[in-house]
Enzyme design. Structure first.
Site, PDB file in Angstrom:
ATOM      1  CG  ASP A 201       4.113   1.887 -23.767  1.00  0.00           C
ATOM      2  OD1 ASP A 201       4.026   0.693 -22.984  1.00  0.00           O
ATOM      3  OD2 ASP A 201       4.511   2.113 -25.183  1.00  0.00           O
ATOM      4  CD  GLN A 204      11.061  -2.266 -22.884  1.00  0.00           C
ATOM      5  OE1 GLN A 204      11.987  -3.145 -22.481  1.00  0.00           O
ATOM      6  NE2 GLN A 204      10.754  -2.580 -23.969  1.00  0.00           N
TER       7      GLN A 204
HETATM    8  N1  PMP Z   1       5.346   0.097 -25.802  1.00  0.00           N
HETATM    9  C1  PMP Z   1       6.552  -0.172 -25.632  1.00  0.00           C
HETATM   10  C2  PMP Z   1       7.001   0.954 -25.254  1.00  0.00           C
HETATM   11  C3  PMP Z   1       7.374  -1.684 -25.855  1.00  0.00           C
HETATM   12  O1  PMP Z   1       8.278  -1.570 -25.936  1.00  0.00           O
HETATM   13  C4  PMP Z   1       6.947  -2.383 -26.551  1.00  0.00           C
HETATM   14  C5  PMP Z   1       7.241  -4.204 -27.179  1.00  0.00           C
HETATM   15  N2  PMP Z   1       8.025  -3.606 -28.028  1.00  0.00           N
HETATM   16  C6  PMP Z   1       5.191  -2.065 -26.757  1.00  0.00           C
HETATM   17  C7  PMP Z   1       4.808  -0.769 -26.471  1.00  0.00           C
HETATM   18  C8  PMP Z   1       4.093  -3.381 -27.304  1.00  0.00           C
HETATM   19  O2  PMP Z   1       4.026  -4.172 -26.766  1.00  0.00           O
HETATM   20  P1  PMP Z   1       3.194  -5.414 -26.969  1.00  0.00           P
HETATM   21  O3  PMP Z   1       3.997  -5.849 -28.002  1.00  0.00           O
HETATM   22  O4  PMP Z   1       3.669  -6.487 -26.049  1.00  0.00           O
HETATM   23  O5  PMP Z   1       1.801  -5.026 -27.703  1.00  0.00           O
END
Ligand code: PMP
Length: 408
Positions: A201, A204
């Site tokens: 993921d 960040q």
């Molecule tokens: N994973 C992480 C580490 C995040 O920081 C975020 C967003 N806060 C997400 C997933 C989800 O991203 P999104 O809301 O753009 O789908």
């Protein structure tokens, strides 16, 4: 462009010139959404005023131009991540959508009753809940790589967690709640030693450091445009071709097919197999502009600038009596989580907001992290290269106001 000062770079972001509640805006919530430079906004206006039409279907000129502009962005994404092929770069609605794609599609193909998925204790809900749902559906279960009190992954027991039944590992590159930069190279290498693929993921990470999926050897890598100085509504799933080939489509409809009849349907090739329906074309074009912008600034320069801001802010906040930093990993990026003894983080956020300082307060969609560290929530200031020393001064001044109001 390389010689531009950070002050000049900051001026690219029109939103930062605003006043909020009569104070100049100090935007310290980039981990939630990064701001867009004028260059991205201009590209969106250009798209909307000269190209807007549907992609992949039209014979007419506008549709062809829109398709070209959108597919050009796929090439930018390929270069950004150093993917091997355009087939490996799938447009999604964002990180959440990308992880859902993998959880459901990979899950349907490869997760059976009794299998295991390995996640980390630092995951965002987006990398937990989709796995819980598919595991529930197929009768698989989830194991968790633990963290220490500083918010660092403990890898001592990793080989035991990579069991015979473990089918996939999911871990974030950088924790949104604490800012920990995780040793994903090591996790990937150790998982691969047992032929287990790894999903990263990267929500960040992508805006803050150079990411090379081939060097990392990541099997899947997900990110969102809005964390990368682009618009909301679009993101990317990188996946190794041999995995994506073996995975069934996720969402179904137009564009992801080759041929449809009542007898049955054949699916389109990669990457279109995973892109059903009209995509967020405008947002995609905007994301392309954001990628251009960041690459022109240079990721090394961005990372150095943000490390400087984070170090300064860490030092200043550590010196304030009653302020406790939450997440003190050795390797951190762009995020400073903290609380103040005797004050709920939401009150910190509200008082700072009244002074024009935008931070986030809450569980940061990472409730298991909060539970593990024994806090209900944290206040989180997060940084980008467009922040400056005044933003940190304002944060510090705001924290002193909080302390005064609460008498702590
Ligand atoms: N994973 C992480 C580490 C995040 O920081 C975020 C967003 N806060 C997400 C997933 C989800 O991203 P999104 O809301 O753009 O789908």
């Amino acid at each position: 462009a390389l010689s531009r000062s950070w002050e000049e770079v900051r001026a690219d972001f029109p939103i930062l010139a605003q006043s909020i509640h009569g104070h100049p805006l100090a935007y310290l919530d980039t981990a939630a959404s990064a701001q867009m430079p004028q260059q991205v906004i201009d590209r969106l206006v250009w798209y909307h005023s000269t190209l807007h039409s549907n992609v992949h279907r039209g014979v007419h000129t506008l549709s062809q131009r829109a398709t070209q502009a959108f597919e050009d962005v796929r090439l930018k994404v390929k270069n950004l991540l150093n993917a091997r092929s355009l087939k490996e770069c799938i447009f999604t609605g964002g990180t959440t959508d990308a992880i859902n794609l993998v959880a459901h599609s990979f899950g349907k193909a490869f997760l059976k009753e009794g299998d295991r998925v390995l996640l980390s204790a630092l995951e965002h809900h987006a990398n937990i809940v989709p796995w819980q749902r598919i595991c529930e559906e197929v009768g698989a279960s989830i194991d968790v790589i633990p963290i220490n009190d500083r918010g660092e992954l403990i890898l001592d027991g990793l080989d035991d967690l990579l069991t015979e039944r473990t089918r996939i590992v999911g871990v974030n590159h950088v924790s949104n709640a604490l800012g920990t930069v995780n040793p994903i190279e090591e996790i990937i290498a150790r998982a691969h030693a047992r032929d287990i693929p790894v999903l990263i993921d990267g929500a960040q990470a992508v805006a803050h450091m150079k990411v090379d999926v081939q060097a990392l050897d990541a099997d899947f890598y997900a990110f969102s445009s809005h964390k990368l100085c682009g618009p909301t509504g679009i993101g990317v799933l990188y996946g190794k071709e041999h995995w994506l080939e073996k995975m069934p489509p996720y969402r179904s409809g137009g564009d992801m097919i080759l041929n449809v009849s009542w007898e049955g349907t054949t699916y389109n090739g990669l990457p279109h197999k995973f892109e059903a329906g009209t995509p967020s074309i405008a947002a995609g074009v905007g994301m392309g502009a954001a990628i251009d912008y960041l690459q022109e600034l240079g990721f090394e320069r961005i990372a150095a600038r943000e490390a400087e801001l984070l170090d300064k802010a860490t030092e200043r906040l550590s010196a304030i009596p009653g302020v406790r930093l939450i997440g003190t990993a050795e390797h951190k990026a762009s995020v400073l989580s903290f609380d103040i003894e005797g004050v709920h983080p939401h009150d910190i956020g509200s008082i700072l907001d009244s002074e024009g300082v935008a931070i986030r307060a809450g569980h940061h969609c990472a409730q298991p992290v909060m539970t593990r560290l024994g806090v209900p929530a944290t206040a989180r200031a997060s940084f980008a290269f467009y922040n400056d020393d005044q933003d940190i001064d304002r944060l510090v001044a705001g924290i002193y106001s909080v302390k005064e109001i609460f008498g702590v």
